[in-house]
Design an enzyme around this catalytic site. Structure first.
Site, short mmCIF file in Angstrom:
data_model
loop_
_atom_site.label_atom_id
_atom_site.label_comp_id
_atom_site.label_asym_id
_atom_site.label_seq_id
_atom_site.Cartn_x
_atom_site.Cartn_y
_atom_site.Cartn_z
N ASN A 191 0.82 -1.21 0.00
CA ASN A 191 0.00 0.00 0.00
C ASN A 191 0.86 1.26 0.00
OD1 ASN A 191 -2.73 -0.88 0.01
ND2 ASN A 191 -2.48 -1.60 2.11
N CYS A 251 -5.53 -6.04 -4.42
CA CYS A 251 -6.12 -5.70 -3.13
C CYS A 251 -7.15 -6.77 -2.79
CB CYS A 251 -6.78 -4.32 -3.21
SG CYS A 251 -7.56 -3.76 -1.69
N HIS A 299 -8.83 1.31 -3.00
CA HIS A 299 -9.41 1.85 -1.77
C HIS A 299 -10.38 3.00 -2.04
CE1 HIS A 299 -6.21 0.05 1.15
NE2 HIS A 299 -6.80 -0.85 0.39
N TYR A 339 -13.61 1.72 2.72
CA TYR A 339 -12.75 2.90 2.72
C TYR A 339 -13.51 4.17 2.35
CZ TYR A 339 -8.72 -0.14 3.23
OH TYR A 339 -7.82 -1.06 3.72
#
Length: 421
Positions: free
Chosen positions: A144, A164, A194, A244
């Site tokens: 990340n 992810c 995200h 997120y």
């Protein structure tokens, strides 16, 4: 087949190893190399990894090394799972932005930028060494912030795909609600890493029946509770945002919460200490239940699927990955990195076509894409002004006084990782 995991001393690694052991028909790993500069952690994780393989009668060989060149030589794929600065740096990322009333989080906002600035130069150095030693190897990035890191890798011409676990988590969850196998669930998953939305949930493949309205009607309360968002919001949107998105849709509420409880980094650091104690037990030969609380659910299954697809194995034909936009989302630059369903094969990942995106989501994607472009420039070239411009562009910051203060704090907390500072 030889796979190398850079960051192999991570407490996540037994999850990955368990997936390689269980899914060896999909991805027949003959040699797995764990590379990590932290020799003490590497010994503990490597020992458990070998015991997991032995328990499941996996014939593959597991090697540990602290020398990158030894680990990458002859590898078919190199998996990157790094945390530059460790949990101590993450603790900082999650706390100092709160002083300005901005969310403290390791992948978005000011904390996410700090992580990107620390991480991109390190990842690019590793990738360049991989290219010199083994130019045909694929690089699979879990590090990340995945979107920015993957964009850095692709911009530098590396054979890279980002991954992810958000999408596979939704796939497994929806499959359970529908009483079908995960392979029967195809997500219309669109956005940036995200920053994604499930705009349809299809049975049987990309052209299958959309059952998202059924899911929202029958399981809306459960889905909303998992996301920590109100059910009426999901009903009004008619889509399922990733968790997120709560940092955007409920920013001030999240900030208030974060100010009243220990940071996630502190929780994870304590969990990691306990996990490493468990890994030291020579009788332990399976991943412990505690590892599930560490995060990264279904991480190993997503990794096996992607590696198998890239290396010509039995991976799923369609997978959610991070790759170049190439016109898939016409409102974003071609070299933006998006997270969507793609056809995965030995030549890489080719995004599937995406229906027109609601301006409500397209606008936020465009703004965050601009931030990511500025973030990558700041990571590559450094400089206080570039950091300031990047923070000013982020939709969770956006005010010049906040951007100024956060710039100074970011630099102060990260000097040892920023060569230009």
């Amino acid at each position: 087949m030889k796979l190398t995991v850079v960051g192999g001393g991570s407490t996540y690694t037994p999850e990955l190893v368990d997936g390689f052991a269980r899914l060896r028909d999909t991805l027949p790993v003959e040699e797995l190399v764990l590379v990590d500069p932290a020799a003490d952690r590497l010994d503990l994780v490597g020992g458990l990894a070998r015991r997991i393989f032995a328990r499941q009668d996996h014939p593959g060989r597991i090697v540990t090394t602290s020398v990158l060149e030894e680990g990458i030589e002859g590898a078919d794929a190199v998996l990157l799972q790094l945390r530059v600065g460790g949990q101590a740096a993450r603790e900082q990322d999650e706390t100092w932005p709160l002083d300005c009333g901005c969310v403290g989080q390791e992948t978005t906002g000011a904390g996410g930028l700090a992580k990107a600035l620390r991480t991109v130069p390190v990842v690019l150095d590793i990738a360049e060494r991989v290219r010199r030693a083994n130019p045909d190897a694929w690089i699979i990035d879990f590090t990340n912030p995945v979107g920015i890191v993957t964009r850095a890798l692709l911009q530098a011409g590396h054979k890279a795909v980002g991954l992810c676990n958000v999408a596979i988590g939704f796939q497994r969850k929806f499959a359970g609600m529908l009483g079908v196998t995960p392979g029967e669930v195809h997500l219309d998953h669109v956005g940036l890493n995200h920053l994604t939305w499930e705009t349809a949930v299809r049975l049987g493949g990309p052209e299958g029946e959309d059952v998202l309205p059924r899911l929202l009607s029958g399981y809306g309360d459960t889905i909303a509770a998992d996301l920590h968002l109100p059910r009426p919001l999901l009903d009004r949107l008619g889509v399922v945002p990733s968790y997120y998105l709560r940092y955007y849709y409920a920013h001030d509420e999240v900030v208030r919460e974060l100010k009243t409880k220990p940071s996630r980094a502190a929780e994870v650091a304590a969990m990691e200490r306990r996990l490493l104690e468990m890994y030291a037990d020579p009788a332990l030969d399976e991943k412990p239940e505690l590892l599930a609380k560490r995060g990264g659910a279904y991480y190993s299954e997503a990794a096996v699927d992607l590696a198998a697809g890239l290396l010509g194995g039995g991976g799923s034909p369609y997978q959610v990955v991070n790759t170049h936009n190439r016109g898939t989302l016409p409102f974003l630059p071609p070299d933006a990195v998006i997270e969507v369903q793609a056809a995965v094969g030995q030549k890489g990942a080719t995004p599937l076509s995406v229906p027109a995106v609601d301006p409500l989501y397209a606008g936020l994607m465009a703004q965050v894409t601009a931030y990511e472009e500025l973030a990558l420039d700041a990571a590559l070239r450094g400089g206080r002004d570039r950091v300031f411009r990047t923070l000013l562009a982020h939709p969770l910051i956006g005010q010049y006084e906040y951007a100024d203060t956060l710039t100074d704090q970011l630099i102060a907390h990260n000097r040892e990782h920023l060569a230009w500072s």
